[in-house]
Enzyme design. Structure first.
Site, PDB file in Angstrom:
ATOM      1  N   GLY A  47       0.278 136.170  23.584  1.00  0.00           N
ATOM      2  CA  GLY A  47       0.336 135.716  24.930  1.00  0.00           C
ATOM      3  C   GLY A  47       0.262 136.918  26.088  1.00  0.00           C
ATOM      4  CG  ASP A 103       3.971 136.157  26.537  1.00  0.00           C
ATOM      5  OD1 ASP A 103       4.941 136.544  25.843  1.00  0.00           O
ATOM      6  OD2 ASP A 103       3.470 134.994  26.260  1.00  0.00           O
ATOM      7  CG  ASP A 106      12.672 132.118  25.914  1.00  0.00           C
ATOM      8  OD1 ASP A 106      12.992 131.621  26.901  1.00  0.00           O
ATOM      9  OD2 ASP A 106      12.291 131.209  24.876  1.00  0.00           O
ATOM     10  CE  LYS A 134      10.993 130.753  29.720  1.00  0.00           C
ATOM     11  NZ  LYS A 134      10.894 129.492  28.948  1.00  0.00           N
ATOM     12  CG  PHE A 155       7.678 125.823  27.647  1.00  0.00           C
ATOM     13  CD1 PHE A 155       8.170 126.725  26.732  1.00  0.00           C
ATOM     14  CD2 PHE A 155       6.283 125.522  27.724  1.00  0.00           C
ATOM     15  CE1 PHE A 155       7.529 127.220  25.822  1.00  0.00           C
ATOM     16  CE2 PHE A 155       5.565 126.055  26.679  1.00  0.00           C
ATOM     17  CZ  PHE A 155       6.164 126.626  25.787  1.00  0.00           C
ATOM     18  CB  VAL A 156       6.099 129.073  32.574  1.00  0.00           C
ATOM     19  CG1 VAL A 156       7.150 128.764  33.653  1.00  0.00           C
ATOM     20  CG2 VAL A 156       6.398 130.359  31.866  1.00  0.00           C
ATOM     21  CG  ASP A 162       0.682 129.010  23.623  1.00  0.00           C
ATOM     22  OD1 ASP A 162       1.454 129.880  23.576  1.00  0.00           O
ATOM     23  OD2 ASP A 162       0.312 128.323  22.635  1.00  0.00           O
TER      24      ASP A 162
HETATM   25  P1  IMP Z   1      11.644 135.072  22.312  1.00  0.00           P
HETATM   26  O1  IMP Z   1      11.733 135.500  21.037  1.00  0.00           O
HETATM   27  O2  IMP Z   1      12.220 133.590  22.533  1.00  0.00           O
HETATM   28  O3  IMP Z   1      12.045 135.779  23.281  1.00  0.00           O
HETATM   29  O4  IMP Z   1      10.202 134.462  22.314  1.00  0.00           O
HETATM   30  C1  IMP Z   1       9.319 135.088  23.137  1.00  0.00           C
HETATM   31  C2  IMP Z   1       7.943 134.525  22.907  1.00  0.00           C
HETATM   32  O5  IMP Z   1       8.010 133.124  23.066  1.00  0.00           O
HETATM   33  C3  IMP Z   1       7.163 134.753  24.011  1.00  0.00           C
HETATM   34  O6  IMP Z   1       6.383 136.154  23.711  1.00  0.00           O
HETATM   35  C4  IMP Z   1       6.175 133.805  24.282  1.00  0.00           C
HETATM   36  O7  IMP Z   1       4.973 133.802  23.301  1.00  0.00           O
HETATM   37  C5  IMP Z   1       6.762 132.613  23.828  1.00  0.00           C
HETATM   38  N1  IMP Z   1       7.512 131.646  24.902  1.00  0.00           N
HETATM   39  C6  IMP Z   1       8.648 132.059  25.436  1.00  0.00           C
HETATM   40  N2  IMP Z   1       9.007 131.018  26.484  1.00  0.00           N
HETATM   41  C7  IMP Z   1       7.780 130.678  26.696  1.00  0.00           C
HETATM   42  C8  IMP Z   1       7.402 129.816  28.077  1.00  0.00           C
HETATM   43  O8  IMP Z   1       8.011 129.217  28.802  1.00  0.00           O
HETATM   44  N3  IMP Z   1       6.054 129.513  27.872  1.00  0.00           N
HETATM   45  C9  IMP Z   1       5.179 129.817  26.665  1.00  0.00           C
HETATM   46  N4  IMP Z   1       5.483 130.582  25.703  1.00  0.00           N
HETATM   47  C10 IMP Z   1       6.861 131.031  25.770  1.00  0.00           C
HETATM   48 MG    MG Z   2       4.614 136.228  23.216  1.00  0.00          MG
END
Ligand code: IMP
Ligand code: MG
Length: 180
Positions: A47, A103, A106, A134, A155-156, A162
């Site tokens: 990402g 990227d 989340d 987020k 979701f973006v 992607d």
């Molecule tokens: P986390 O472990 O939930 O913080 O996930 C982070 C990873 O999930 C990011 O680096 C992205 O690759 C993916 N991700 C989280 N939210 C989105 C979204 O809205 N769009 C696309 N990929 C996302």
């Molecule tokens: Mg990622």
């Protein structure tokens, strides 16, 4: 959501121009903060490959670059629990000023795990830069040192992000019309 959505159905949330301006500002801040140092920039594949390429070209300090690949998602849009390290950093980390570039922050689960992993390699310092944050989705306490844009829980896609391997190439960040 279907994995065959046409790019015309992606609604622009943050334009390519807005991203470019914000990346310039982040690069200026990072260059000032790391003045006199040569940080190791670690982009998180896949990402963050677009952001990493744009960001390092705006820096006014020398850097080393490497990438890690962490898989936290299958084909879905929810973190699947335990992240998997598919590619580790190969550049020496011990004693380095490491700047992780991701990227989007989340739930924080995958990046928290990655930061813990990098900390075991004894960097001199460890900071995090993300394009998108987020905050309301956070499930573990992680804060980024550099944030491009704070966004609501949607979701973006685009600019490296992607959905089922689609839309990484879009020059803007958008939202798939009709999706939540
Ligand atoms: P986390 O472990 O939930 O913080 O996930 C982070 C990873 O999930 C990011 O680096 C992205 O690759 C993916 N991700 C989280 N939210 C989105 C979204 O809205 N769009 C696309 N990929 C996302
Ligand atoms: Mg990622």
């Amino acid at each position: 959501m279907s994995a065959t959505v046409h790019p015309n159905r992606v609604e622009v949330m943050i334009s390519a121009e807005q991203i470019a301006e914000r990346v310039r500002q982040l690069a200026a801040q990072i260059s000032a903060d790391y003045a006199g140092k040569q940080p190791l920039v670690v982009g998180v594949l896949k990402g963050a490959w677009v952001l990493t390429a744009d960001l390092v070209r705006q820096l006014t300090i020398p850097v080393r670059c490497d990438f890690v690949r962490v898989a936290s998602y299958g084909m879905g849009t929810e973190t699947s629990g335990q992240p998997k390290l598919l590619l580790d950093v190969l550049e020496p980390v011990a004693g380095a000023d490491v700047l992780v570039v991701d990227d989007i922050l989340d739930t924080g689960i995958s990046v928290a795990w990655l930061l813990d992993h990098l900390r075991t390699k004894n960097p001199a310092s460890l900071r995090l830069c993300v394009l998108l944050d987020k905050a309301e989705r956070r499930r573990v306490p992680v804060t980024a040192d550099y944030v491009g844009f704070s966004i609501p829980d949607r979701f973006v896609v685009g600019y490296g992000l992607d959905c089922g391997e689609q839309f990484r190439e879009l020059p803007f960040v958008g939202h798939v019309k009709g999706d939540q």
